[in-house]
Design an enzyme around this catalytic site. Sequence first.
Site, PDB file in Angstrom:
ATOM      1  N   HIS A 164       0.927  -1.298  -0.124  1.00  0.00           N
ATOM      2  CA  HIS A 164      -0.084  -0.056  -0.154  1.00  0.00           C
ATOM      3  C   HIS A 164       0.683   1.198   0.050  1.00  0.00           C
ATOM      4  O   HIS A 164       2.126   1.299   0.819  1.00  0.00           O
ATOM      5  CB  HIS A 164      -1.152   0.148   1.344  1.00  0.00           C
ATOM      6  CG  HIS A 164      -1.999  -0.905   1.201  1.00  0.00           C
ATOM      7  ND1 HIS A 164      -3.236  -0.312   1.421  1.00  0.00           N
ATOM      8  CD2 HIS A 164      -2.396  -1.741   0.148  1.00  0.00           C
ATOM      9  CE1 HIS A 164      -4.443  -1.518   1.663  1.00  0.00           C
ATOM     10  NE2 HIS A 164      -3.232  -2.505   0.800  1.00  0.00           N
ATOM     11  N   TYR A 192      -9.094   5.515   6.840  1.00  0.00           N
ATOM     12  CA  TYR A 192      -9.269   6.019   8.635  1.00  0.00           C
ATOM     13  C   TYR A 192     -10.542   7.167   8.443  1.00  0.00           C
ATOM     14  O   TYR A 192     -10.588   8.185   7.467  1.00  0.00           O
ATOM     15  CB  TYR A 192      -8.264   6.485   8.852  1.00  0.00           C
ATOM     16  CG  TYR A 192      -7.359   5.388   8.785  1.00  0.00           C
ATOM     17  CD1 TYR A 192      -5.947   5.039   7.978  1.00  0.00           C
ATOM     18  CD2 TYR A 192      -7.455   4.418  10.267  1.00  0.00           C
ATOM     19  CE1 TYR A 192      -5.365   3.645   8.251  1.00  0.00           C
ATOM     20  CE2 TYR A 192      -5.815   3.595  10.430  1.00  0.00           C
ATOM     21  CZ  TYR A 192      -5.296   3.358   9.553  1.00  0.00           C
ATOM     22  OH  TYR A 192      -4.403   2.918   9.659  1.00  0.00           O
ATOM     23  N   PRO A 212      -5.209   0.736  18.436  1.00  0.00           N
ATOM     24  CA  PRO A 212      -4.779  -0.009  17.123  1.00  0.00           C
ATOM     25  C   PRO A 212      -4.739   1.410  16.111  1.00  0.00           C
ATOM     26  O   PRO A 212      -4.219   0.211  15.331  1.00  0.00           O
ATOM     27  CB  PRO A 212      -5.526  -1.218  17.030  1.00  0.00           C
ATOM     28  CG  PRO A 212      -6.997  -0.573  18.149  1.00  0.00           C
ATOM     29  CD  PRO A 212      -6.383   0.482  19.479  1.00  0.00           C
ATOM     30  N   LYS A 262       0.010  -0.001  15.044  1.00  0.00           N
ATOM     31  CA  LYS A 262       1.303   0.145  15.085  1.00  0.00           C
ATOM     32  C   LYS A 262       2.165  -0.931  15.949  1.00  0.00           C
ATOM     33  O   LYS A 262       2.996  -1.268  17.196  1.00  0.00           O
ATOM     34  CB  LYS A 262       2.106   1.429  15.980  1.00  0.00           C
ATOM     35  CG  LYS A 262       1.981   2.230  15.326  1.00  0.00           C
ATOM     36  CD  LYS A 262       2.925   1.740  13.879  1.00  0.00           C
ATOM     37  CE  LYS A 262       2.602   3.279  13.342  1.00  0.00           C
ATOM     38  NZ  LYS A 262       4.376   2.649  11.672  1.00  0.00           N
ATOM     39  N   TYR A 282       3.386   6.627  10.032  1.00  0.00           N
ATOM     40  CA  TYR A 282       2.860   5.324   9.379  1.00  0.00           C
ATOM     41  C   TYR A 282       3.836   4.091   8.599  1.00  0.00           C
ATOM     42  O   TYR A 282       3.253   3.253   8.949  1.00  0.00           O
ATOM     43  CB  TYR A 282       1.716   6.476   8.573  1.00  0.00           C
ATOM     44  CG  TYR A 282       0.519   4.699   8.387  1.00  0.00           C
ATOM     45  CD1 TYR A 282       0.399   4.459   7.183  1.00  0.00           C
ATOM     46  CD2 TYR A 282      -0.723   4.828   8.787  1.00  0.00           C
ATOM     47  CE1 TYR A 282      -0.140   2.726   7.907  1.00  0.00           C
ATOM     48  CE2 TYR A 282      -1.307   3.911   9.027  1.00  0.00           C
ATOM     49  CZ  TYR A 282      -1.695   2.902   8.337  1.00  0.00           C
ATOM     50  OH  TYR A 282      -2.152   1.458   7.940  1.00  0.00           O
TER      51      TYR A 282
HETATM   52  C1  PHB Z   1      -6.473  -4.115  10.241  1.00  0.00           C
HETATM   53  O1  PHB Z   1      -6.246  -4.576   9.232  1.00  0.00           O
HETATM   54  O2  PHB Z   1      -7.448  -5.207  11.294  1.00  0.00           O
HETATM   55  C2  PHB Z   1      -5.681  -3.391  10.561  1.00  0.00           C
HETATM   56  C3  PHB Z   1      -5.295  -1.876   9.844  1.00  0.00           C
HETATM   57  C4  PHB Z   1      -5.189  -0.903  10.158  1.00  0.00           C
HETATM   58  C5  PHB Z   1      -4.788  -0.034  11.941  1.00  0.00           C
HETATM   59  C6  PHB Z   1      -6.005  -0.823  12.568  1.00  0.00           C
HETATM   60  C7  PHB Z   1      -6.287  -2.715  12.584  1.00  0.00           C
HETATM   61  O3  PHB Z   1      -4.757   0.703  11.616  1.00  0.00           O
END
Ligand code: PHB
Length: 389
Positions: A72, A200, A292, A296, A384
Amino acid sequence: MRMQVAIIGGGPSGLLLAQLLHKRGIESIVLERKTKEYVLSRIRAGVLEWGLCSLMDEAGVGARMRCEGIVHDGTIISHGDTAFRIDFDALTKASVMVYGQTEVTRDLYDAREAAGGRIDFEVEDVTIGGADTDAPFVEYRMGGEARRIDCDFIAGCDGFHGVSRQAIPLDVRREYEKLYPFGWLGILSETPPVHHELIYAGSERGFALCSMRNENLSRYYIQCSMSDRPEDWTDAAFWQELKRRIPAEHADTLVTGPSIEKSIAPLRSFVCEPMRWGRLFLCGDAAHIVPPTGAKGLNTAASDVNYLFRGLLQYYDQGDATGIDTYSQQALARVWKVERFSWWFSSLIHRYPDQSPFDLKMQRAEIDFLRTNEAAQRAMAQNYVGLPY
Ligand code: PHB
Ligand code: APR
């Protein structure tokens, strides 16, 4: 039994450390409380920083990730119907790999077994002795039989609820914690992801995240109340709420389906200092927890493992203890930067119950600044994709 390194915990931290050490001829034993099947049944995040991908290559377990993982180069941030993309590649020349933590753990177990490395499963009553001496040891029970490992070093990779952190005396240990006033309700569904990159989404109704595991396995989250239980949410209610929080263009194309997993995770920031006590070294969730939001958890466990692995290598190869003596300071310097990013990103994108109208204006201004300022976007992208080790 005598072993160079005793590793408590057969999750990603312990397995990655064991594999890296093995590749350089340093032998270890992994002690795991649960069964391998139980460990692999855990659903965890799936975004790997470029540093973790490199470590997996170095450990000789990167092939399937490189084949099945999805690179990505950016992510979408939205608030209401305002959406913008953070272009990791343009801003940092780096990317992330979408590849489930379960798959990382599976690859590490496969490698450990192929190498004939020792893993004791379903161990009980693990205790650490002599950590602050030159003769540390671990005692435990397995199949009703008492066992002891005398070793050079102990790696506490046993997660937030393990025993390793407790082995550091209370008058030495300093703990820092922040609990968030909401949880994440997550589902897995065998449906195509709503978008080829993660979304997000902030909204007046709360946060949502659109993620994935592969082209026909999607992972979605919505911010929920601390008092919610998974059984309080039907699939229909989840999908309806998710659609109300993501941009309309994506809500309109979202493919829904039955959840094959549904769970709620609390959000916490936590750090234990120091991460070393004598010949005991804490790695991963045993030492720190992040919300989450920035994905990280696994990635910071990997950076701890990197520092500890390099320190142990320096000790065994050169008789130089500099790396292990600076482990805690080095690891914590990066841990705190990751804690900051995870806290900042969580503050940016969630709806907090106690936010005043002024707080909401500040949050919206922060999002607008990120949307319109390249320096702000570069700072976010650098965090990130992964700060340097
Ligand atoms: C996930 O795919 O479970 C996931 C991805 C990004 C995040 C948190 C969880 O920031
Ligand atoms: N004895 C042996 N094993 C133990 C003990 C114990 N007393 N206590 C816990 N364990 C095991 C757990 O069963 C688990 O398999 O230690 C392992 C710790 O693994 P994780 O909790 O996954 O922690 P870590 O390896 O540091 O990985 C961090 O995993 O949980 C996610 O969000 C977290 O992504 C992050 C990553």
